[in-house]
Write a protein that holds these residues in place. Sequence first.
Motif, PDB file in Angstrom:
ATOM      1  N   TRP A  47       1.009  -1.201  -0.055  1.00 12.53           N
ATOM      2  CA  TRP A  47      -0.063  -0.140  -0.035  1.00 12.53           C
ATOM      3  C   TRP A  47       0.857   1.283   0.021  1.00 12.53           C
ATOM      4  O   TRP A  47       1.885   1.188   0.860  1.00 12.53           O
ATOM      5  N   VAL A  50      -3.435   6.819  -0.183  1.00 10.61           N
ATOM      6  CA  VAL A  50      -4.880   6.896  -0.254  1.00 10.61           C
ATOM      7  C   VAL A  50      -5.577   8.435  -0.132  1.00 10.61           C
ATOM      8  O   VAL A  50      -4.794   9.172   0.733  1.00 10.61           O
ATOM      9  N   TYR A  52      -9.134  10.373   0.629  1.00 10.42           N
ATOM     10  CA  TYR A  52     -10.371  10.178   1.162  1.00 10.42           C
ATOM     11  C   TYR A  52     -11.377  11.286   0.311  1.00 10.42           C
ATOM     12  O   TYR A  52     -10.949  12.021  -0.355  1.00 10.42           O
ATOM     13  N   GLY A  99     -10.566   2.594  -0.006  1.00 13.71           N
ATOM     14  CA  GLY A  99      -9.541   2.871   0.636  1.00 13.71           C
ATOM     15  C   GLY A  99      -9.719   3.396   1.862  1.00 13.71           C
ATOM     16  O   GLY A  99      -9.101   3.733   2.679  1.00 13.71           O
ATOM     17  N   THR A 101     -11.129   2.253   6.027  1.00 15.17           N
ATOM     18  CA  THR A 101     -10.666   1.245   6.783  1.00 15.17           C
ATOM     19  C   THR A 101     -11.023  -0.055   6.786  1.00 15.17           C
ATOM     20  O   THR A 101     -10.606  -0.980   6.799  1.00 15.17           O
ATOM     21  N   THR A 102     -12.557  -0.137   5.950  1.00 11.67           N
ATOM     22  CA  THR A 102     -13.080  -1.130   6.093  1.00 11.67           C
ATOM     23  C   THR A 102     -13.452  -1.672   4.525  1.00 11.67           C
ATOM     24  O   THR A 102     -13.920  -2.773   4.252  1.00 11.67           O
ATOM     25  N   ASP A 103     -12.631  -0.811   3.557  1.00  9.83           N
ATOM     26  CA  ASP A 103     -12.679  -1.079   2.172  1.00  9.83           C
ATOM     27  C   ASP A 103     -11.987  -2.267   1.598  1.00  9.83           C
ATOM     28  O   ASP A 103     -10.847  -2.655   2.244  1.00  9.83           O
ATOM     29  N   TRP A 104     -12.414  -2.623   0.557  1.00 11.84           N
ATOM     30  CA  TRP A 104     -11.650  -3.403  -0.337  1.00 11.84           C
ATOM     31  C   TRP A 104     -11.666  -2.771  -1.585  1.00 11.84           C
ATOM     32  O   TRP A 104     -11.950  -1.620  -1.808  1.00 11.84           O
ATOM     33  N   TYR A 105     -10.633  -3.172  -2.459  1.00 13.64           N
ATOM     34  CA  TYR A 105     -10.101  -2.375  -3.671  1.00 13.64           C
ATOM     35  C   TYR A 105     -10.738  -3.150  -4.923  1.00 13.64           C
ATOM     36  O   TYR A 105     -10.291  -4.331  -5.182  1.00 13.64           O
ATOM     37  N   ASP A 106     -11.498  -2.323  -5.549  1.00 14.02           N
ATOM     38  CA  ASP A 106     -12.008  -2.740  -6.848  1.00 14.02           C
ATOM     39  C   ASP A 106     -12.993  -1.800  -7.457  1.00 14.02           C
ATOM     40  O   ASP A 106     -13.780  -0.969  -6.998  1.00 14.02           O
TER      41      ASP A 106
END
Lengths: 118, 108
Positions: A47, A50, A52, A99, A101-106
């Motif tokens: 990583w 990021v 926001y 991005g 805190t609970t996110d996945w990348y897609d």
Amino acid sequence: EMQLLESGGGLVQPGGSLRLSCAASGFTVSDNYMTWVRQAPGKGLEWVSVIYRGGSAYYADSVKGRFTISRDSSKNTLYLQMKGLRHEDTAVYFCARGGFTTDWYDPWGQGTLVAVSS
Amino acid sequence: QSVLTQPPSVSGAPGQRVTISCTGSGPGYDVHWYQQLAGTAPKLLIYRNTNRPSGVPERFSGSKSGTSATLVISGLQAEDEADYYCQSFDRTLGGIWVFGGGTKLTVL
């Protein structure tokens, strides 16, 4: 369909600068958390940074003070300005949607190669 | 060295079941999994520990218990040969996003 397309990679000398771009389609960059991830040759994912939705930006310690993440709403594009490049910054750089805190990348972009060498 | 620990490699024959572990995730944070085929970008495989995005075959499944997550691939196929990465958020290091070191799956 959401898509990301990176550009701007290349060969640069140590200490040099480069700006990576990540053009988005199918969604609005400024409405999302957006991330840069890199992968050194033969290594795993790291990583990098990021941004926001509100504009706050965070960086890995390895790039803090040298890299700047930003976006241009009019172009629906994410950027990564890289300065003071080092050999260890050599990697394929991917942009990705997500991005928090609970996110996945897609989705992910296809990646752009940055090679730092004299 | 990654905060999230994965085995460097696993292998299995076509049709078999393989598991890939990911240890070290924060108890309150979700784990996500990605598949990276050779020479391509990572692709989301499992999100929020157990959920499959549209288009991902049902033979891929995930679970999480405490600080460990597991990716299970049932009915292994040749096209599953790839690198697999887990990902989460780590507040103990000041709040950063982290990946596991990756696991190379070889289909025998």
